[in-house]
Design an enzyme around this catalytic site. Structure first.
Site, short mmCIF file in Angstrom:
data_model
loop_
_atom_site.label_atom_id
_atom_site.label_comp_id
_atom_site.label_asym_id
_atom_site.label_seq_id
_atom_site.Cartn_x
_atom_site.Cartn_y
_atom_site.Cartn_z
N GLU A 136 0.85 -1.18 0.00
CA GLU A 136 0.00 0.00 0.00
C GLU A 136 0.90 1.25 0.00
OE1 GLU A 136 -2.81 0.39 3.21
OE2 GLU A 136 -3.67 2.19 2.32
N GLU A 313 -5.16 -2.78 12.78
CA GLU A 313 -4.88 -3.64 11.61
C GLU A 313 -5.83 -4.83 11.58
OE1 GLU A 313 -3.16 -2.11 9.58
OE2 GLU A 313 -2.14 -0.72 10.94
#
Ligand SMILES: [Zn+2]
Length: 873
Positions: A136, A313
């Protein structure tokens, strides 16, 4: 598409290829021309030379004749095949382009990459002998050719092979389906992920790692194997992360009804990492700072941050992985929502009022200045040159505030109905912020369309409030006004819906005169009437910080003082104390007579209260930082601000030495006790000590050295060292040396040693920082170490803005060096210069010149170029 190189006069165009620095715009979004339902990847792993073979099943998406375009970045194709045969292909800049006649094809590419040479830490890179990935936002294109955008979802099959001694552990997303030995001491593993995912969620890890293993049984009875992978010497520091993971899994089931969906969940700790952590499906990769902790090396704040990031996360498995973003303009869809989720989690497992205060402090210290400066952008940006620059406090923290606001307006049950619908409606899809709001509306039956402006309009609204009491009529009227200042690209602003939790409190009785109301200010001007107001009312507004705005309330003499001691809502009480402090600080910085007496009285009352817990007391008596005071000034003079703040600290330290000493000495907690109460006592101990030292540096130094020497935990030790670091006393160097001696082999603790000195409030901090930059343990290639020195220094308002400009020169030099290795991390240092226009003329000119020097540097990355050119525009 338009090039935004509007500062060409100061840029160095000859060094910038014409394809670079092009702005991508949200309004140009078009669905992908080609989809890739399946991809197979084969890795022949080696730190210097890794061969990647990608096999893509591609399908034409819609009726068009455009070619297949595969993104690449610093990779070259060794071979390209279409349906097994050599094919015609061409490069268009970094992208590989193939004309395809049919609607389906199998594309095979082969590339060679060097993980060891990858200093950007994006894509596949080497860290401490292991290989790992960060994809990412656009790292996957540095591994293989692919339509690297979040709305192309694929099922992944991964085979990797490597030296069995160097890389005994081979991990990827999903489930491991096979493994075996190969020739010449090599071995291999195959992984398959049953869930289609965008390329930014791909992950691979190969290394000599050991796992802390555990398991979790989900609400439907599925057993999930959990593993936290670290170097074997770090294994004893992983238990808190594991405990946090299991708490987070249970919390997401209880609060959002979200269950984990695979049999395996892995976390890997990496020393070199650009961000905090990454939510790759079932294989989260973490900055080791957010995994490793024990009492001796990590502070209470570190423990809290680990729990927060592990939860964040993990929560992404639903808010990010199962439902992902259509494009990167929608980044807040997953980040704002997930930050809101992790904030709620941390509040539930800790102290809700204290967590709220901490979150608002971050918002005000980082996001409000961003929203008022040249880098201001909406929660859903309209354009970017480098998406890496948009992982901002606006997208994350303001994005979370917007979700919190929607949750407040809906109430818990309707909000949950909305999120349930969001997850079920968009499961397996790439969605938008509009989709999210629509799901909340459809699930709750409430029209939220007016709130969507919070996604599109940048800037922090300013609300003024004036309460009028009509004693004869037993009534009061609250007059509200709102205004949003212009931001880059948005010169004219529309009114926004601003939900303010408000109550009137009796000045005499100290009681709430009626139940709290949620007033939604949605016009430029509005008046709200309160009946049955039988005594003089005090205004308690934006309680709990229900909306991210600046409220300026007209106050009667004594009103804030009374609220600071009576408001039953903890956040509002904190606000009243902070506002009292801010008044004195701003007056002092303007050179006006600053009356510290009301602040001293409010701090005294807070310390003496029997009903407030120690953690809240510690937060409430913390004095706002220099940069927050600067936000209130018309022209920023860092020396005046610093002097004003020091003088208020001194007044409290001398005026309340007895009470502070009592708070400092309050004890009865063990170093390993991580309960909220024990953490609060430790926090208050150090905050009180800091104020004591401001009143009497000699006494403060002796107490701090005693706390440092006696400490059986990092919280007390770091707290004491942080105070000593700013003092001019012999104990200072002795403690810094002892700390270094003891922890020099622990990189995360050594980061603290650098950061504490870079944060020191001293007139010679620039010299100290220059010396530290030449220290053998300093390196710009490790992001944590770079941030600990340069990042911390850039946030040290007084020292960084040293009037001779040496602080600016230091940061610019190190930023330009770092840019050659790692542009993403270098660009994060730019905002320290961003608000130069607000400073007094001499510093403003020095900052402007420094920015021009940076933007003229040859070979500047687009990451830094975008931030600097916007700052100059
Ligand atoms: Zn996130």
């Amino acid at each position: 598409m338009a090039d935004i190189r509007t500062t060409a006069a100061v840029a160095a165009p000859e060094t910038q290829p014409s394809t670079e620095h092009v702005a991508i715009r949200r309004e140009d979004y078009r669905p992908p021309d080609w989809l890739v339902p399946e991809i197979s990847l084969d890795f022949q792993l080696d730190a210097d030379r890794t061969i990647v073979r990608g096999t893509l099943q591609v399908e034409r998406n819609g009726d068009h004749d455009r070619p297949l375009r595969l993104d690449g970045d610093e990779i070259a194709a060794l071979s390209v095949k279409v349906d097994g045969a050599d094919a015609d292909w061409r490069m268009d800049g970094p992208a590989l382009v193939i004309d395809l006649a049919g609607d389906r094809a199998t594309i095979e590419t082969e590339v060679e990459i060097s993980p060891a040479a990858n200093t950007k830490l994006m894509g596949l890179y080497a860290s401490g002998g292991m290989l790992c990935t960060q994809c990412e936002a656009e790292g996957f294109r540095r591994i293989t050719f692919f339509p690297d955008r979040p709305d192309v979802l694929s099922k992944y099959h991964v085979r990797m092979e490597g030296n069995a001694t160097l890389f005994p552990v081979l991990l990827s997303n999903g489930n491991r389906i096979a493994l075996g030995d190969a020739a010449e001491g090599r071995h291999w593993a195959e992984w398959q992920d049953p869930f289609p995912k965008p390329s930014y969620l791909f992950a691979l890890v190969a290394g000599d790692l050991e796992a802390n293993r555990d398991s979790f049984t989900t609400m439907s009875g599925r057993q999930v194997d959990l593993a936290i992978w670290v170097r074997s010497s770090d294994l004893p520091k992983t238990q808190h992360a594991m405990d946090s993971l299991k708490l987070a899994m249970a919390w997401d089931e209880r609060v959002y009804g979200r269950e984990y969906d695979l049999d395996l969940f892995n976390i890997v700790a990496v020393s070199d990492f650009n961000m905090g952590a990454m939510e790759n499906k079932s294989l989260n990769i973490f900055n080791s700072a957010y995994v490793l902790a024990d009492q001796d090396t990590a502070t209470d704040a570190d423990f809290d941050n680990i729990a927060r990031v592990v939860a964040h996360e993990y929560f992404h498995n639903w808010s990010g992985d199962r439902v992902t973003c259509r494009d990167w303009f929608q980044l807040s869809l997953k980040e704002g929502f997930t930050v809101f989720r992790d904030q709620s989690f941390s509040a539930d497992v800790g102290s809700p009022p204290v967590k709220r205060i901490e979150d608002v402090r971050v918002l005000r210290a980082v996001q409000f200045p961003e929203d008022a400066g040249p880098l201001a952008h909406p929660v859903r940006p309209d354009s970017y040159i480098e998406i890496g620059n948009f992982y901002t406090a606006t997208v994350y923290n303001k994005g979370a505030e917007v979700i919190r606001m929607l949750a407040t307006v809906l109430g818990p049950e309707k909000f949950r109905a909305g999120t349930d619908l969001y997850f079920s409606r968009h499961d397996g899809e790439a969605a938008t912020c509009d989709d999210f709001v629509k799901a909340l509306e459809d699930g709750s039956g409430v029209d939220l369309s007016a709130f969507k402006i919070w996604y599109s309009q940048a800037g922090t609204p300013k609300v003024t409030a004036r309460l009028e009491h009509d004693a004869a009529a037993n009534a009061a009227t609250l007059h509200l006004e709102q205004k949003v200042d212009p931001t880059p690209g948005q010169p004219v602003k529309a009114p926004m819906p601003i939900p303010l939790r408000t109550v009137l409190i009796g000045a005499e009785s100290g009681a709430e005169l009626a139940p709290e109301r949620l007033i939604v200010l949605d016009e430029p001007r509005q008046s709200v009437r309160f009946d049955n107001v039988s005594e003089l009312p005090l205004l308690s507004i934006n309680r709990g910080f229900s909306v991210p705005v600046v409220v300026k309330a007209e106050r009667r003499p004594g009103e804030l003082e009374r609220l600071a001691q009576t408001d039953p809502e903890p956040f509002a009480r904190y606000e009243a104390i902070q506002e009292l402090m801010m008044r004195a600080l701003v007056a002092g910085a303007r050179g006006e007579a600053a009356d510290s007496a009301p602040v001293v009285a409010a701090v005294a009352a807070t310390l003496q209260s029997n009903s407030l817990d120690p953690a809240f007391k510690a937060e409430a008596i913390l004095i706002p930082g220099d940069s927050m005071i600067a936000e209130r000034m018309d022209e920023v003079d860092p020396d005046a601000i610093h002097a004003s703040r020091e003088s208020l600290r001194e007044a409290i330290g001398t005026g309340l030495s007895g009470a502070l000493l009592g708070a400092h000495r309050s004890d009865g907690v063990e170093g390993h006790d991580l309960s909220p109460r024990a953490k609060g006592i430790r926090r208050l101990r150090t905050v009180a000590l800091g104020l004591l030292a401001a009143g009497d540096p000699q006494q403060g130094a002796a107490l701090a050295k005693a706390q440092f020497d006696r400490a059986d935990n990092m919280t007390d030790r770091q707290g004491a060292l942080g105070i000593l670091a700013s003092l001019d006393v012999p104990e200072r160097q002795a403690a810094l040396d002892a700390f270094y001696e003891r922890f020099q082999d622990d990189p995360l603790v050594l980061d603290k040693w650098f950061a504490l000195q870079a944060a020191a409030q001293r007139s010679d901090t620039v010299d100290q920082v220059l010396r530290l930059a030449a220290h053998p343990d300093f390196t710009i290639s490790n992001p944590n170490r770079l941030r600990s020195l340069a990042g911390t220094f850039g946030g040290n308002h007084w020292a960084f803005h040293s009037p001779d400009g040496r602080g600016y020169a230091f940061l610019a030099d190190i930023l330009l060096d770092a840019d050659k290795l790692n542009p993403q991390v270098a660009a994060r240092l730019v905002p320290a210069f961003g608000r130069w226009r607000r400073f007094e003329p001499k510093r403003a000119e020095l900052m402007r010149q420094t920015l021009e020097r940076i933007v003229a540097a040859p070979g500047l990355s687009k990451d830094v170029f975008e931030q600097v050119s916007k700052s100059l525009a």
